[in-house]
Design a protein around this motif. Structure first.
Motif, PDB file in Angstrom:
ATOM      1  N   ASN A 173       0.748  -1.135  -0.023  1.00 39.13           N
ATOM      2  CA  ASN A 173       0.002  -0.032  -0.064  1.00 39.13           C
ATOM      3  C   ASN A 173       1.094   1.214   0.081  1.00 39.13           C
ATOM      4  O   ASN A 173       0.283   2.353   0.015  1.00 39.13           O
ATOM      5  N   HIS A 357     -18.636  16.254   8.715  1.00 36.94           N
ATOM      6  CA  HIS A 357     -18.944  14.810   8.720  1.00 36.94           C
ATOM      7  C   HIS A 357     -20.401  14.658   8.927  1.00 36.94           C
ATOM      8  O   HIS A 357     -21.089  13.991   8.381  1.00 36.94           O
ATOM      9  N   SER A 373     -17.526   4.402   3.881  1.00 35.23           N
ATOM     10  CA  SER A 373     -16.096   4.631   3.668  1.00 35.23           C
ATOM     11  C   SER A 373     -15.883   5.766   4.620  1.00 35.23           C
ATOM     12  O   SER A 373     -14.720   5.816   5.388  1.00 35.23           O
ATOM     13  N   ARG A 374     -17.106   6.639   4.740  1.00 33.27           N
ATOM     14  CA  ARG A 374     -16.682   7.947   5.715  1.00 33.27           C
ATOM     15  C   ARG A 374     -16.471   7.243   7.161  1.00 33.27           C
ATOM     16  O   ARG A 374     -15.809   7.936   7.856  1.00 33.27           O
ATOM     17  N   THR A 376     -15.637   4.392   8.306  1.00 33.42           N
ATOM     18  CA  THR A 376     -14.528   3.192   8.556  1.00 33.42           C
ATOM     19  C   THR A 376     -13.127   4.144   8.321  1.00 33.42           C
ATOM     20  O   THR A 376     -12.113   3.730   8.748  1.00 33.42           O
ATOM     21  N   ASN A 377     -12.952   5.372   7.766  1.00 33.19           N
ATOM     22  CA  ASN A 377     -11.702   6.170   7.712  1.00 33.19           C
ATOM     23  C   ASN A 377     -11.507   7.020   8.646  1.00 33.19           C
ATOM     24  O   ASN A 377     -12.320   8.044   8.683  1.00 33.19           O
ATOM     25  N   MET A 378     -10.726   6.960   9.318  1.00 32.23           N
ATOM     26  CA  MET A 378     -10.148   8.074  10.355  1.00 32.23           C
ATOM     27  C   MET A 378      -9.650   8.928   9.692  1.00 32.23           C
ATOM     28  O   MET A 378      -9.139   8.808   8.786  1.00 32.23           O
ATOM     29  N   LYS A 379      -9.447  10.123  10.442  1.00 30.61           N
ATOM     30  CA  LYS A 379      -8.646  11.550  10.229  1.00 30.61           C
ATOM     31  C   LYS A 379      -7.233  10.878  10.016  1.00 30.61           C
ATOM     32  O   LYS A 379      -6.796  10.348  11.012  1.00 30.61           O
ATOM     33  N   GLY A 380      -6.707  11.390   9.008  1.00 33.03           N
ATOM     34  CA  GLY A 380      -5.077  11.031   8.568  1.00 33.03           C
ATOM     35  C   GLY A 380      -4.331  12.130   9.413  1.00 33.03           C
ATOM     36  O   GLY A 380      -4.761  13.078   9.473  1.00 33.03           O
ATOM     37  N   GLN A 431      -5.286   8.598  12.572  1.00 32.45           N
ATOM     38  CA  GLN A 431      -4.555   7.293  12.213  1.00 32.45           C
ATOM     39  C   GLN A 431      -3.425   7.825  11.268  1.00 32.45           C
ATOM     40  O   GLN A 431      -3.565   8.644  10.423  1.00 32.45           O
ATOM     41  N   GLU A 433      -1.333   8.386   7.980  1.00 32.97           N
ATOM     42  CA  GLU A 433      -1.595   8.051   6.607  1.00 32.97           C
ATOM     43  C   GLU A 433      -0.523   7.472   6.171  1.00 32.97           C
ATOM     44  O   GLU A 433      -0.455   6.371   5.106  1.00 32.97           O
ATOM     45  N   TRP A 652     -17.144  -5.183   2.780  1.00 31.65           N
ATOM     46  CA  TRP A 652     -15.929  -5.268   3.801  1.00 31.65           C
ATOM     47  C   TRP A 652     -15.083  -6.450   3.594  1.00 31.65           C
ATOM     48  O   TRP A 652     -15.777  -7.692   3.081  1.00 31.65           O
TER      49      TRP A 652
END
Length: 658
Positions: A173, A357, A373-374, A376-380, A431, A433, A652
């Motif tokens: 990734n 949000h 998607s919104r 499960t994705n934490m702020k990077g 989290q 990036e 998922w």
């Protein structure tokens, strides 16, 4: 493989360049998003009061999508004009052929998606590795870490550009696939162009940064610039805001998006991995912070009162700077407090992301996939952007520690507020990036020496202007010692940060990755040295001295192992076994995503009118994968999905941790 990488290489993934296939995959994913949006609109309209009211007679009790009249069904379905290319439009006009009427959007998207899927499968079956023409890249798996380190450190070819650059421990990734197959000469030239763009950006940023420094000295401007005399008539609170609060806010605003600009430049000009690019961003963002936020702003802020004298008395520049430079410390007193109170409070409150949000949740996101998607994705958080800002904080505090020690207290207060906000966010909100594997931290520590250099140079200048020979000689010697120390540290420590030393791996059990880096034999060889201290003098004098200059000689493997075992989370560490991969996961690990990505499942929200069931059936008849499990429409026609059980969500997939 054996010729270039030795017997330890067991698997190779050659990097291909499937640009047409990659374009098709992107178009396929975009069509899936469009189809889901169109289906969401249809399901939403089918559950409206207008559609329910169209059901007459006894059928009204069932309230089903199948009972809605056909005319109403046609009315609630989206329709769009087919795309007509300019050449086709001209031909149709010449031949007098009328344009096609509007077609059903959902069916059109289904047909296009099925066509893309079939075309992708055909291209994958016929895909071949083309001639690289000097633009090849390869991923290699080794039996052990030792073999990988040895291959990475050796000179693989007499061609200086062969297998260069090379990186170890790169995860799939982190790869920027479009930048891998770039010819070496082009890569070098693009790196030079990227560095030139960044340098020019830093240079030209001096103009607004200098203006901010001038604005901070508003009293001088009001007294010496004729058309700004009206500033003397402003109330004291307004003057205080303009000279104290406004400059730090402008400085923060000017430097906010610079790391993002640098990141885009390095990615666009051939950076092969996100980690490499992020470390470059950190290095250049540090240069920007020190030059623009510190040096340029400090010089202009302190030298605003002497601009008119520079042309008349150029020989007085050193003396004038020596007198005015300490005055810019007042600006940084405000800067630390403003940054600590506003930025840290904003990071803790996080109101902008909260508003974004909520607005996206109810106004923008209309499909289950978008909400998933919104959610499960934490702020990077990007370390290349964060570390330079705080490194510059510490550099300013160290530089002013001898000029204006009061800055240290304000810097400690500002950084403490930042610590509280970042501690909370890193636990619960953010989290990383990009994983720099600790390199960003060590790089930030090295950058701190810049503050020591600036402080020593400033003291040399002050003592020189005061003609204090003794202190000038002492500080000059200290400056030389600092430079020598820095050079030696970089020379001997930097290789240890990049590569694993060969002597830390047991030669007897080279193939066993569980062999401790410091074996018991090494411990036994060092233990007699610590025992040769019989007398109290040797115990209290010699042993501490030797321990300071040779600390690893007294490092016991058993002691360190026991210390680690005393940690509370050691049991959790023991329970974490090395991940096991299937043959398919290993085969796909470093293949281009365009060759392996599957067609996304079309995810619909289940509704009371059972319109989703009808759409699932029609999509499956077209050969598309579709599901309405794990998401539903409530009575207000708002989409929800099963946040309590991710395994019931069709989109998922358990991530593979390479």
């Amino acid at each position: 493989m054996t010729h270039f990488f030795g017997d330890g290489a067991i698997r190779v993934w050659p990097v291909t360049k499937p640009e047409p296939l990659q374009t098709l995959v992107s178009e396929r994913d975009a069509l899936v998003d469009k189809l889901e949006s169109a289906e969401a609109v249809l399901v939403h309209k089918a559950n409206s009061w207008k559609a329910r009211r169209s059901i007459d007679g006894p059928r009204r009790a069932w309230v089903s999508y199948y009972d809605i009249p056909d005319l109403v069904k046609l009315a609630i379905r989206l329709r769009s004009k087919p795309k007509v290319f300019p050449l086709s439009r001209v031909i149709n006009d010449l031949l007098g052929i009328p344009y096609s009427k509007k077609e059903d959007t959902i069916q059109s998207l289904r047909d296009q998606l099925k066509e893309k899927v079939d075309l992708i499968e055909e291209m994958r079956k016929s895909h071949q590795i083309e001639e690289p023409y000097g633009a090849a890249a390869v991923f290699v798996e080794f039996k052990t870490q030792t073999e990988a380190q040895r291959a990475c450190q050796q000179v693989a070819s007499s061609n200086p550009l062969a297998l260069v650059p090379r990186y170890i421990g790169v995860k799939p990734n982190e790869v920027i696939w479009e930048n891998l197959t770039i010819p070496s000469v082009r890569r070098i030239s693009q790196q030079g162009i990227a560095n030139l763009i960044v340098i020019l950006s830093i240079v030209f940023w001096s103009i607004p940064s200098g203006l901010v420094g001038v604005v901070s000295n508003i009293n001088y401007l009001a007294e010496n610039v004729e058309w700004l005399h009206f500033l003397n008539d402003l109330p004291d609170p307004v003057t205080g805001l303009l000279s104290g609060l406004l400059p730090p806010l402008l400085t923060s605003l000017l430097s906010k998006d610079v790391p993002t600009l640098f990141r885009n430049v390095f990615r666009s000009f051939g950076g092969p991995t996100t980690t490499v690019n992020e470390l470059k961003v950190q290095k250049w963002a540090y240069v920007f912070q020190v030059t623009q936020v510190f040096l340029v702003t400090a010089v202009f802020s302190g030298a605003a009162t002497v601009v008119s004298q520079l042309a008349q008395h150029p020989t007085a520049i050193p003396a004038l700077l020596a007198r005015q430079l300490p005055k810019s410390s007042n600006y940084y007193l405000t800067y630390f407090i403003v940054q600590g109170t506003t930025s840290a409070a904003d990071s803790l409150l996080n109101y902008s992301n909260l508003v974004s949000h909520l607005s996206s949740e109810y106004l923008v996101d209309e499909t289950p996939r978008q909400k998933f998607s919104r959610y499960t994705n934490m702020k990077g958080i990007a370390w290349g952007k964060e570390f330079p800002k705080f490194t510059n904080f510490a550099i300013i505090a160290i530089a002013y520690s001898c000029i204006a020690p009061l800055v240290l207290g304000f810097a400690a207060a500002g950084l403490s507020l930042y610590y509280l906000s970042y501690r909370y966010n890193l636990f619960y909100v953010m989290q990383p990036e990009i994983d720099t594997k600790g390199q960003a931290y060590t790089l930030a520590l090295q950058h701190l020496l810049t503050g020591v250099y600036i402080a020593e140079l400033a003291l040399i200048g002050f003592f020189g202007l005061r003609q204090a020979k003794g202190p000038s000689i002492m500080i000059s010697v200290l400056f030389i010692v600092t430079v020598i120390y820095h050079v030696l540290m970089n020379r001997y420590i930097s290789p240890l940060e990049k590569f694993l030393p060969a002597d830390l791996v047991s030669s007897a059990k080279r193939d066993d990755e569980r062999t401790p880096l410091l074996s018991s034999a090494a411990e036994e060889g060092r233990s007699p040295r610590s025992a040769l201290v019989p007398s109290p003098v040797a115990k209290h004098v010699i042993k501490p001295t030797v321990r300071f200059f040779d600390p690893h000689a007294f490092t016991s493997y058993k002691f360190m192992k026991a210390w680690i075992r005393d940690e509370e989370d050691y049991d959790d560490m023991e329970a974490c076994e090395a991940p096991e991969y299937t043959d398919e996961e290993l085969k796909r690990a470093y293949l281009h995503p365009a060759l392996t990505s599957q067609t996304p499942v079309i995810w619909l929200a289940r509704d009371a009118m059972k319109a989703s069931k009808n759409e699932v059936r029609e999509n499956e008849e077209c050969g598309l994968k579709v599901s309405d499990e794990g998401a539903w429409l409530d009575e207000r026609r708002i989409v929800y999905w099963n946040v309590a059980d991710f395994e019931k969500v069709p989109v998922w997939k358990k991530a593979v941790k390479y």
